[in-house]
Design a protein around this motif. Structure first.
Motif, PDB file in Angstrom:
ATOM      1  N   ASP A  48      34.163  24.177  94.330  1.00 55.75           N
ATOM      2  CA  ASP A  48      33.656  22.839  93.944  1.00 55.75           C
ATOM      3  C   ASP A  48      35.034  21.961  93.318  1.00 55.75           C
ATOM      4  OD1 ASP A  48      34.081  24.005  91.426  1.00 55.75           O
ATOM      5  OD2 ASP A  48      32.173  23.610  90.646  1.00 55.75           O
ATOM      6  N   LEU A  49      36.114  22.485  93.863  1.00 56.80           N
ATOM      7  CA  LEU A  49      37.287  22.160  93.295  1.00 56.80           C
ATOM      8  C   LEU A  49      37.719  22.498  92.062  1.00 56.80           C
ATOM      9  CD1 LEU A  49      37.519  18.469  94.690  1.00 56.80           C
ATOM     10  CD2 LEU A  49      38.283  20.597  95.939  1.00 56.80           C
ATOM     11  N   ASP A  50      36.805  22.991  91.148  1.00 58.95           N
ATOM     12  CA  ASP A  50      37.177  23.601  89.768  1.00 58.95           C
ATOM     13  C   ASP A  50      37.148  25.130  89.751  1.00 58.95           C
ATOM     14  OD1 ASP A  50      37.768  21.335  88.558  1.00 58.95           O
ATOM     15  OD2 ASP A  50      35.404  20.717  88.188  1.00 58.95           O
ATOM     16  N   LEU A  51      36.272  25.781  90.689  1.00 53.44           N
ATOM     17  CA  LEU A  51      35.711  27.018  90.926  1.00 53.44           C
ATOM     18  C   LEU A  51      35.859  27.453  92.516  1.00 53.44           C
ATOM     19  CD1 LEU A  51      34.872  29.613  89.414  1.00 53.44           C
ATOM     20  CD2 LEU A  51      32.623  28.750  89.318  1.00 53.44           C
ATOM     21  N   GLU A  52      36.327  28.557  92.670  1.00 50.22           N
ATOM     22  CA  GLU A  52      36.495  29.114  93.966  1.00 50.22           C
ATOM     23  C   GLU A  52      36.166  30.438  94.069  1.00 50.22           C
ATOM     24  OE1 GLU A  52      40.150  27.932  96.671  1.00 50.22           O
ATOM     25  OE2 GLU A  52      40.476  30.412  96.270  1.00 50.22           O
ATOM     26  N   GLY A 158      32.777  25.767  76.687  1.00 48.98           N
ATOM     27  CA  GLY A 158      33.171  27.243  77.409  1.00 48.98           C
ATOM     28  C   GLY A 158      33.485  28.319  76.175  1.00 48.98           C
ATOM     29  N   ILE A 159      34.035  29.295  76.781  1.00 46.32           N
ATOM     30  CA  ILE A 159      34.482  30.497  76.097  1.00 46.32           C
ATOM     31  C   ILE A 159      35.934  30.465  75.779  1.00 46.32           C
ATOM     32  CG2 ILE A 159      34.585  33.297  75.775  1.00 46.32           C
ATOM     33  CD1 ILE A 159      31.839  33.228  76.948  1.00 46.32           C
ATOM     34  N   PHE A 160      36.199  30.871  74.415  1.00 46.42           N
ATOM     35  CA  PHE A 160      37.774  30.626  74.258  1.00 46.42           C
ATOM     36  C   PHE A 160      38.195  32.317  74.111  1.00 46.42           C
ATOM     37  CE2 PHE A 160      41.006  30.709  70.495  1.00 46.42           C
ATOM     38  CZ  PHE A 160      42.025  30.076  71.205  1.00 46.42           C
ATOM     39  N   LEU A 161      38.920  32.573  75.164  1.00 42.88           N
ATOM     40  CA  LEU A 161      39.436  33.929  75.152  1.00 42.88           C
ATOM     41  C   LEU A 161      41.036  34.011  74.681  1.00 42.88           C
ATOM     42  CD1 LEU A 161      38.143  36.660  76.312  1.00 42.88           C
ATOM     43  CD2 LEU A 161      39.467  36.261  78.476  1.00 42.88           C
ATOM     44  N   HIS A 162      41.149  34.973  74.078  1.00 45.43           N
ATOM     45  CA  HIS A 162      42.554  35.177  73.230  1.00 45.43           C
ATOM     46  C   HIS A 162      42.715  36.494  72.624  1.00 45.43           C
ATOM     47  CE1 HIS A 162      40.151  34.006  69.896  1.00 45.43           C
ATOM     48  NE2 HIS A 162      41.020  34.253  69.002  1.00 45.43           N
ATOM     49  N   THR A 163      43.986  36.974  72.427  1.00 41.51           N
ATOM     50  CA  THR A 163      44.219  38.243  71.532  1.00 41.51           C
ATOM     51  C   THR A 163      44.324  37.916  70.206  1.00 41.51           C
ATOM     52  OG1 THR A 163      46.618  37.974  72.368  1.00 41.51           O
ATOM     53  CG2 THR A 163      45.066  39.290  73.625  1.00 41.51           C
ATOM     54  N   ILE A 164      44.335  38.800  69.542  1.00 38.71           N
ATOM     55  CA  ILE A 164      44.201  38.353  67.875  1.00 38.71           C
ATOM     56  C   ILE A 164      44.535  39.680  67.119  1.00 38.71           C
ATOM     57  CG2 ILE A 164      41.782  38.595  67.397  1.00 38.71           C
ATOM     58  CD1 ILE A 164      42.646  36.088  65.550  1.00 38.71           C
ATOM     59  N   GLU A 165      45.394  40.000  66.336  1.00 39.68           N
ATOM     60  CA  GLU A 165      45.725  41.073  65.439  1.00 39.68           C
ATOM     61  C   GLU A 165      44.340  41.293  64.205  1.00 39.68           C
ATOM     62  OE1 GLU A 165      47.598  44.598  64.912  1.00 39.68           O
ATOM     63  OE2 GLU A 165      48.399  42.723  66.057  1.00 39.68           O
ATOM     64  N   SER A 166      43.458  42.386  64.489  1.00 40.43           N
ATOM     65  CA  SER A 166      42.602  42.452  63.562  1.00 40.43           C
ATOM     66  C   SER A 166      42.362  43.754  63.007  1.00 40.43           C
ATOM     67  CB  SER A 166      41.169  42.065  64.281  1.00 40.43           C
ATOM     68  OG  SER A 166      40.131  42.238  63.649  1.00 40.43           O
ATOM     69  N   ALA A 167      42.281  44.006  61.863  1.00 42.05           N
ATOM     70  CA  ALA A 167      42.204  45.341  61.205  1.00 42.05           C
ATOM     71  C   ALA A 167      43.343  46.225  61.662  1.00 42.05           C
ATOM     72  CB  ALA A 167      40.838  45.836  61.535  1.00 42.05           C
ATOM     73  N   GLY A 168      44.445  45.974  61.818  1.00 44.03           N
ATOM     74  CA  GLY A 168      45.614  46.441  62.382  1.00 44.03           C
ATOM     75  C   GLY A 168      45.578  46.953  63.617  1.00 44.03           C
ATOM     76  N   ALA A 169      44.731  46.516  64.497  1.00 43.48           N
ATOM     77  CA  ALA A 169      44.712  46.755  65.953  1.00 43.48           C
ATOM     78  C   ALA A 169      44.604  45.212  66.908  1.00 43.48           C
ATOM     79  CB  ALA A 169      43.658  47.500  66.320  1.00 43.48           C
ATOM     80  N   THR A 205      31.948  28.810  85.186  1.00 43.06           N
ATOM     81  CA  THR A 205      32.641  29.929  85.585  1.00 43.06           C
ATOM     82  C   THR A 205      32.166  30.997  84.843  1.00 43.06           C
ATOM     83  OG1 THR A 205      34.691  28.528  85.816  1.00 43.06           O
ATOM     84  CG2 THR A 205      34.958  30.893  85.628  1.00 43.06           C
ATOM     85  N   VAL A 206      31.688  31.071  83.445  1.00 41.30           N
ATOM     86  CA  VAL A 206      31.245  32.108  82.613  1.00 41.30           C
ATOM     87  C   VAL A 206      29.935  32.293  83.266  1.00 41.30           C
ATOM     88  CG1 VAL A 206      30.195  32.587  80.475  1.00 41.30           C
ATOM     89  CG2 VAL A 206      32.303  31.251  80.448  1.00 41.30           C
ATOM     90  N   GLY A 207      28.955  31.643  83.773  1.00 41.59           N
ATOM     91  CA  GLY A 207      27.682  31.854  84.319  1.00 41.59           C
ATOM     92  C   GLY A 207      27.698  32.698  85.450  1.00 41.59           C
ATOM     93  N   GLU A 208      28.728  32.299  86.105  1.00 37.02           N
ATOM     94  CA  GLU A 208      28.908  32.944  87.537  1.00 37.02           C
ATOM     95  C   GLU A 208      29.444  34.340  87.540  1.00 37.02           C
ATOM     96  OE1 GLU A 208      27.833  31.873  90.607  1.00 37.02           O
ATOM     97  OE2 GLU A 208      27.131  30.382  89.591  1.00 37.02           O
ATOM     98  N   LEU A 209      30.367  34.476  86.463  1.00 36.45           N
ATOM     99  CA  LEU A 209      31.057  35.691  86.272  1.00 36.45           C
ATOM    100  C   LEU A 209      30.033  36.718  85.627  1.00 36.45           C
ATOM    101  CD1 LEU A 209      33.733  37.385  85.842  1.00 36.45           C
ATOM    102  CD2 LEU A 209      34.056  36.100  83.744  1.00 36.45           C
ATOM    103  N   GLN A 210      29.313  36.116  84.790  1.00 38.14           N
ATOM    104  CA  GLN A 210      27.925  36.863  84.001  1.00 38.14           C
ATOM    105  C   GLN A 210      27.341  37.605  85.231  1.00 38.14           C
ATOM    106  OE1 GLN A 210      25.346  34.780  81.543  1.00 38.14           O
ATOM    107  NE2 GLN A 210      25.240  36.660  80.205  1.00 38.14           N
ATOM    108  N   LYS A 211      27.241  37.049  86.569  1.00 40.63           N
ATOM    109  CA  LYS A 211      26.069  37.706  87.268  1.00 40.63           C
ATOM    110  C   LYS A 211      27.035  38.616  88.087  1.00 40.63           C
ATOM    111  CE  LYS A 211      23.705  33.195  87.514  1.00 40.63           C
ATOM    112  NZ  LYS A 211      24.053  31.924  88.309  1.00 40.63           N
TER     113      LYS A 211
END
Length: 372
Positions: A48-52, A158-169, A205-211
């Motif tokens: 749809d030009l945003d998702l393939e 959308g869903i914000f996906l990132h890495t973060i230091e938490s409780a030493g990991a 994208t999140v909805g399609e990925l979930q399936k």
């Protein structure tokens, strides 16, 4: 192009790719699915030009070639063919039509040239890592209900996906919020995700990925850049643009000093909320929680239809307090909890409440109160 393949294989792949195609399109080619036959497989692509999404399925290829046909139409035809049928796909020499034949059924579909089919150029991906499908599914399931549908605040869509230091990991964290509630979930950060840019994956994208991550044994390859994400799940490759915006500093709204703890059986609490909210107005959906030592009273008042109350036994030994919440939001959150009990950490009637799961600390929820 002339190929033969099993209906079940064709239907399964079409089911994955055709959902991307919007029902109404101003650009005719975007209503189509690209079919490319070569080697011993048929590759399909829809966008749809945003998702393939692309997927390959085994096929007997008599004559290689490529064309595009209406996606939803082809899907409906194949869906209605009998189980176990073989399907022949063949284009005419001029490429104007494609025949879909199976048993005594024969259909002729209009084609558009594959040369006009858009390609979502991926560019370079700066980070790549592998993740279990079950871990990715957990991140999505725990957070996607809180994605905002308000178009004006597009950076919350959308869903914000990132890495973060938490409780030493190092954790890979997913966060979603609509301003009324916030959902946060963590998994151990996979190798290769260190230092990846924080990205906002769009709601569609999140909805399609979930399936697509329904098989927990699969390993998903995730590639990200500042503008795109590509996910490879078995034979399926999904490429999506990311939301170009800055996700707000969600850490600021997570309360740190909520000292009143209420522990309640998750199932009986959800059922009680569901029962009393039957009487609430569609617009308000407010339910009042009156907390006293050892028990909780749920109340709903609707001037148009009446009132409802129900008592629930809880673990609570603090000062009595009253607080109001949107019943739907309470039910959305309790539906995500996998432990037997829910833990509510409260401050006062006007401050955000924290909800935790007794099954583990990999997910946490924040809920804004309502005036009741």
């Amino acid at each position: 192009m002339r190929i033969t393949l099993e209906r079940s294989n064709l239907l399964k792949s079409l089911n994955h790719v055709h959902r991307v195609v919007e029902r109404r399109n101003t650009i005719p080619i975007l209503s189509n699915v690209l079919l490319r036959a070569e080697g011993a497989s048929l590759a399909m692509k829809a966008t749809d030009l945003d998702l393939e999404i692309t997927e390959a399925t085994p096929a007997m290829v008599e004559q290689a070639g490529a064309t595009t046909v209406p996606a939803h139409l082809l899907y409906e035809i194949v869906r209605k063919l009998p189980d176990g049928a073989e399907v022949l796909l063949a284009t005419t020499p001029d490429g104007a039509t494609m025949t879909v034949a199976s048993g005594r059924s024969k259909f002729s579909l209009q084609c558009l040239s594959e040369a006009d089919f858009p390609d979502l150029t991926a560019g370079n991906f700066t980070h790549s890592f592998k993740l279990k499908a079950s871990a990715l599914k957990m991140l999505i399931d725990r957070t996607q209900f809180a994605i905002s549908t308000e178009e004006t605040r597009y950076y919350l869509n959308g869903i914000f996906l990132h890495t973060i230091e938490s409780a030493g990991a190092l954790k890979l964290r997913a966060v979603a919020t609509d301003g009324h509630r916030l959902a946060r979930a963590d998994v151990e950060a996979p190798s290769g995700s260190e230092g990846m840019p924080g990205i906002i994956i769009p709601r569609k994208t999140v909805g399609e990925l979930q399936k697509l991550v329904d098989n927990p044994e699969l390993i998903v390859t995730v590639e990200v850049s500042d503008a795109k994400i590509r996910l490879t799940i078995g034979e399926i490759v999904m490429t999506s643009k990311l939301i170009d915006g800055t996700f707000p500093d969600y850490q600021r709204v997570i309360p740190q000093a909520n000292d009143k703890e209420m522990r309640v059986d998750c199932q009986s609490f959800a059922q009680a909320v569901d029962r009393v909210s039957t009487i609430s107005s569609e617009r308000g959906r407010a339910v009042k929680l009156a907390l006293n030592e050892g028990h909780l009273t749920l109340t709903v008042n609707n001037p148009d239809s009446g009132s409802a109350t129900e008592e629930v036994a809880v673990g609570y030994d603090n000062d009595p307090m009253e607080i109001g919440f949107n019943a739907k939001y309470l039910l959305d959150i309790t539906a995500q909890l996998s432990g037997d009990d829910a833990i509510f950490l409260l401050a006062d009637a006007g401050s955000p409440t924290l909800v935790r799961d007794t099954a583990g600390d990999d997910a946490l929820y924040v809920l804004m109160p309502m005036r009741v």
